[in-house]
Scaffold this motif. Structure first.
Motif, PDB file in Angstrom:
ATOM      1  N   VAL A   1    -111.839  36.598 -28.966  1.00 35.43           N
ATOM      2  CA  VAL A   1    -112.968  35.462 -29.282  1.00 35.43           C
ATOM      3  C   VAL A   1    -112.249  34.569 -30.481  1.00 35.43           C
ATOM      4  CG1 VAL A   1    -115.355  35.149 -30.122  1.00 35.43           C
ATOM      5  CG2 VAL A   1    -114.601  36.804 -28.146  1.00 35.43           C
ATOM      6  N   PHE A   2    -111.532  35.443 -31.597  1.00 31.18           N
ATOM      7  CA  PHE A   2    -111.331  34.995 -32.938  1.00 31.18           C
ATOM      8  C   PHE A   2    -109.595  34.731 -32.959  1.00 31.18           C
ATOM      9  CE2 PHE A   2    -115.399  37.014 -33.375  1.00 31.18           C
ATOM     10  CZ  PHE A   2    -116.142  35.678 -33.653  1.00 31.18           C
ATOM     11  N   ASP A   3    -109.195  33.876 -33.793  1.00 31.94           N
ATOM     12  CA  ASP A   3    -107.867  33.979 -34.208  1.00 31.94           C
ATOM     13  C   ASP A   3    -107.751  33.283 -35.637  1.00 31.94           C
ATOM     14  OD1 ASP A   3    -105.152  34.267 -34.218  1.00 31.94           O
ATOM     15  OD2 ASP A   3    -104.598  32.899 -32.560  1.00 31.94           O
ATOM     16  N   GLN A   4    -106.644  33.006 -36.253  1.00 33.29           N
ATOM     17  CA  GLN A   4    -106.600  32.558 -37.616  1.00 33.29           C
ATOM     18  C   GLN A   4    -105.577  31.670 -37.537  1.00 33.29           C
ATOM     19  OE1 GLN A   4    -106.066  36.718 -39.261  1.00 33.29           O
ATOM     20  NE2 GLN A   4    -107.168  35.668 -41.263  1.00 33.29           N
ATOM     21  N   ARG A   5    -105.753  30.595 -38.466  1.00 31.23           N
ATOM     22  CA  ARG A   5    -104.522  29.581 -38.462  1.00 31.23           C
ATOM     23  C   ARG A   5    -103.301  30.180 -39.370  1.00 31.23           C
ATOM     24  NH1 ARG A   5    -108.623  24.718 -40.497  1.00 31.23           N
ATOM     25  NH2 ARG A   5    -108.054  25.790 -42.575  1.00 31.23           N
ATOM     26  N   ASP A   6    -102.195  29.710 -38.874  1.00 31.19           N
ATOM     27  CA  ASP A   6    -101.016  30.547 -39.221  1.00 31.19           C
ATOM     28  C   ASP A   6    -100.817  30.101 -40.863  1.00 31.19           C
ATOM     29  OD1 ASP A   6    -100.329  31.794 -37.029  1.00 31.19           O
ATOM     30  OD2 ASP A   6     -99.030  29.869 -36.347  1.00 31.19           O
TER      31      ASP A   6
ATOM     32  N   ASP B   1    -102.896  29.096 -43.323  1.00 28.16           N
ATOM     33  CA  ASP B   1    -104.087  29.578 -44.489  1.00 28.16           C
ATOM     34  C   ASP B   1    -104.987  30.834 -44.064  1.00 28.16           C
ATOM     35  OD1 ASP B   1    -105.637  28.211 -42.438  1.00 28.16           O
ATOM     36  OD2 ASP B   1    -106.155  26.765 -44.054  1.00 28.16           O
ATOM     37  N   GLY B   2    -104.634  31.374 -42.852  1.00 26.44           N
ATOM     38  CA  GLY B   2    -105.540  32.416 -42.296  1.00 26.44           C
ATOM     39  C   GLY B   2    -106.969  32.151 -41.892  1.00 26.44           C
ATOM     40  N   ILE B   3    -107.428  30.887 -42.101  1.00 23.85           N
ATOM     41  CA  ILE B   3    -108.747  30.465 -41.797  1.00 23.85           C
ATOM     42  C   ILE B   3    -109.067  30.620 -40.178  1.00 23.85           C
ATOM     43  CG2 ILE B   3    -110.404  28.811 -41.798  1.00 23.85           C
ATOM     44  CD1 ILE B   3    -109.824  30.140 -44.656  1.00 23.85           C
ATOM     45  N   VAL B   4    -110.032  31.286 -39.965  1.00 26.46           N
ATOM     46  CA  VAL B   4    -110.564  31.657 -38.553  1.00 26.46           C
ATOM     47  C   VAL B   4    -110.533  30.175 -37.634  1.00 26.46           C
ATOM     48  CG1 VAL B   4    -113.175  30.990 -38.972  1.00 26.46           C
ATOM     49  CG2 VAL B   4    -112.514  32.650 -37.262  1.00 26.46           C
ATOM     50  N   VAL B   5    -110.216  30.664 -36.202  1.00 33.78           N
ATOM     51  CA  VAL B   5    -110.129  29.739 -35.406  1.00 33.78           C
ATOM     52  C   VAL B   5    -110.895  30.436 -34.143  1.00 33.78           C
ATOM     53  CG1 VAL B   5    -108.627  28.658 -33.599  1.00 33.78           C
ATOM     54  CG2 VAL B   5    -107.891  28.910 -36.046  1.00 33.78           C
TER      55      VAL B   5
END
Length: 66
Positions: free
Chosen positions: A23-28, A30-34
Motif C-alpha cells: 500500500v505504501f512506498d517511499q520516494r528514493d 527524500d523518503g517521503i511516503v508514496v
C-alpha cells in the motif's frame, strides 16, 4: 476503505512501508511516503489501520465509509 496521505506532513519514518509494503512506498530522494493503493483489499485493512495509527506525523488518513 480509502487511504489518503499528506506528503507535506510525512517525516519519512517508513513505518507504513514496513507494515504495508503493498500500500505504501517511499520516494528514493527524500523518503517521503508514496501511496501505491488508495483502495486496498479488505485483507490489508487491519494492517493499513495499524500503519495509520503508528505514523509519527499523522500523515495517513483513512475513510472507512468507502
Amino acid at each position: 476503505m480509502k487511504v489518503r496521505v499528506d506528503d507535506g506532513k510525512c517525516c519519512g519514518a517508513g513505518t507504513c512501508v514496513m507494515l504495508a509494503p503493498d500500500v505504501f512506498d517511499q520516494r528514493d530522494e527524500d523518503g517521503i511516503v508514496v501511496l501505491l493503493d488508495e483502495t486496498p483489499p479488505e485483507r490489508l485493512h487491519a494492517t493499513v489501520r495499524e500503519a495509520a495509527g503508528v505514523c509519527p506525523a499523522a500523515a495517513i488518513e483513512l475513510d472507512e465509509n468507502v
